[in-house]
Design a protein around this motif. Sequence first.
Motif, PDB file in Angstrom:
ATOM      1  N   GLY A   1       0.412  -1.291   0.183  1.00 52.39           N
ATOM      2  CA  GLY A   1       0.023  -0.003  -0.123  1.00 52.39           C
ATOM      3  C   GLY A   1       0.937   1.452   0.202  1.00 52.39           C
TER       4      GLY A   1
ATOM      5  N   LEU B   1      -1.011   4.518  -1.699  1.00 54.40           N
ATOM      6  CA  LEU B   1      -1.512   5.641  -0.316  1.00 54.40           C
ATOM      7  C   LEU B   1      -1.113   6.309  -0.016  1.00 54.40           C
TER       8      LEU B   1
ATOM      9  N   PRO C   1       0.267   1.077   4.489  1.00 54.38           N
ATOM     10  CA  PRO C   1      -1.459   2.141   4.712  1.00 54.38           C
ATOM     11  C   PRO C   1      -2.256   1.204   4.360  1.00 54.38           C
ATOM     12  N   SER C   2      -2.561   0.268   3.500  1.00 53.29           N
ATOM     13  CA  SER C   2      -3.171  -0.333   2.736  1.00 53.29           C
ATOM     14  C   SER C   2      -3.590  -1.535   4.322  1.00 53.29           C
TER      15      SER C   2
ATOM     16  N   TYR D   1      -3.961   1.233   9.164  1.00 58.10           N
ATOM     17  CA  TYR D   1      -5.651   1.092   8.602  1.00 58.10           C
ATOM     18  C   TYR D   1      -5.815  -0.077   9.991  1.00 58.10           C
TER      19      TYR D   1
ATOM     20  N   LYS E   1     -11.190   3.914   7.552  1.00 56.87           N
ATOM     21  CA  LYS E   1     -11.418   4.369   6.966  1.00 56.87           C
ATOM     22  C   LYS E   1      -9.738   4.922   5.951  1.00 56.87           C
ATOM     23  N   ARG E   2      -9.986   4.197   4.858  1.00 57.58           N
ATOM     24  CA  ARG E   2      -8.011   4.780   4.404  1.00 57.58           C
ATOM     25  C   ARG E   2      -8.188   6.244   3.535  1.00 57.58           C
ATOM     26  N   SER E   3      -9.436   6.617   3.719  1.00 57.45           N
ATOM     27  CA  SER E   3      -9.184   8.015   3.622  1.00 57.45           C
ATOM     28  C   SER E   3      -8.866   9.046   4.067  1.00 57.45           C
TER      29      SER E   3
ATOM     30  N   LEU F   1      -6.001   8.942   5.650  1.00 56.30           N
ATOM     31  CA  LEU F   1      -4.654   8.646   6.203  1.00 56.30           C
ATOM     32  C   LEU F   1      -3.986   9.601   5.589  1.00 56.30           C
TER      33      LEU F   1
ATOM     34  N   TYR G   1     -10.768  -2.359  -5.071  1.00 53.90           N
ATOM     35  CA  TYR G   1      -9.469  -1.850  -4.298  1.00 53.90           C
ATOM     36  C   TYR G   1      -8.831  -1.486  -4.969  1.00 53.90           C
TER      37      TYR G   1
END
Length: 437
Positions: A197, A200, A283-284, A307, A324-326, A328, A429
């Motif tokens: 990840g 991201l 990050p994923s 995450y 939520k990955r958003s 980060l 994803y």
Amino acid sequence: MTKLGIFFGNDGIKDKDCTQIVSNNPGMSGTPYMFCLISYLLSTRDNGIDVTLMTTSEGHFADNIKTIRAKNIKEAYLVSEELGLDYLLFNHEDHYGKVYHDIFMRNGNVKLIVWCHNFVNNKLLTLYHNSPNVCRIITVGREQMDLYRDHAAFLKSDFIYNAISVPSLNEETFQPIPFAERRHIVTYMGAVIQGKGFHLLAKAWKDVLKEVPDAELYVIGTGRLYGNTKLGSWNLAEKYYEDSFMKYLTEDGKLLPSVHLMGVMGNEKMDILRQTKVGVPNPSGLTETFCVSGVEMQLAGARIAAYECAGYLDTIFNGTIFKKRSLLAKTIVSELKRQDNDYHSAIENINARFSQENVIQDWERLFTECIPQGTRLHPIYPLCHADFKFKACKDGLRKLKTRFPFLYRVMPSAYTLQSVWDKVTYKIYKLRNGFKF
């Protein structure tokens, strides 16, 4: 005397100097590092366990480790039979059930112990449960094991955390820079592959700079951490993957002044980690069953932005776990602006769970007490993070199946349904991020 064989494929790290593995990681990913470290510790302690390390290539190991070659898991099993070993410990690989199915279904004298550094799919869990040779399935964390709590394989399962280098736990020999005095340094450490990840973080980096203009990003690792992969022009990742994210880290074809690509590093990485304010491992959250790099970052005094996933719930004590990955970039900014951290509490938790002494005692108990006596290393209660991945529901199903064992055969495990959903969301994803399957 318990005779133990330990097999792992070391082709990708055969040139690494593992003679001082007890005190530092010479620049390997977590799985081979753990195999080298645990082999060394079990070999050198007075524990009644005779260890034979089987590797696919010649390596550089300490003189007191007995080593032989085995080209694959089947050969390792046959050699174990010839040597009269009691157990063979090996890392779970997805292809083993298909390619080497016969060694799992023969009722041999050598019993298999599956060490799961990766997540195991439902089909292979069923194979391991049905195998007369597999006597234990060992995960690297409680949360990883609890994912399949209502599966029959849980009956053979236990967990042993990964071990962290002892010198890093000694504050007298390793003095982190006080958190409030650190520059706004963010560090990624690990393999630069799409499953980890990094893209991201790259995508979020300019958003971080908008809020914290003097932030700096250090990248420790490349796509070669797992082997001799051909890298792109930035020597960071495979070309197709590198091309997907470098646009976020460059302007006019030049690397942003705030970004530092450090490559694969050994113990010298600690010079960067002790200055890091925020660590961002994977990050994923995908593929994370533990996260050695996240623990090492906390040891160095950094807070973590992570995450929510099984590995991080077991290993992150000093930082923020977001759902939520958003989130980060927002989480990184929030952590950079903090003036305090939970360093001493994190050190206590890390010592208790991951110190070499505590971890190796679990391994010794497994071979000398638990397997011979048919007992568990750890109690299955109380439930931790009961709402994560429907754990409480899975435990209810486990209780029902324990009372009526035939249900294990006729009722699908909730893990089966979860695995299908995870595959679908993973494909979505990858499609959203434009990656290959």
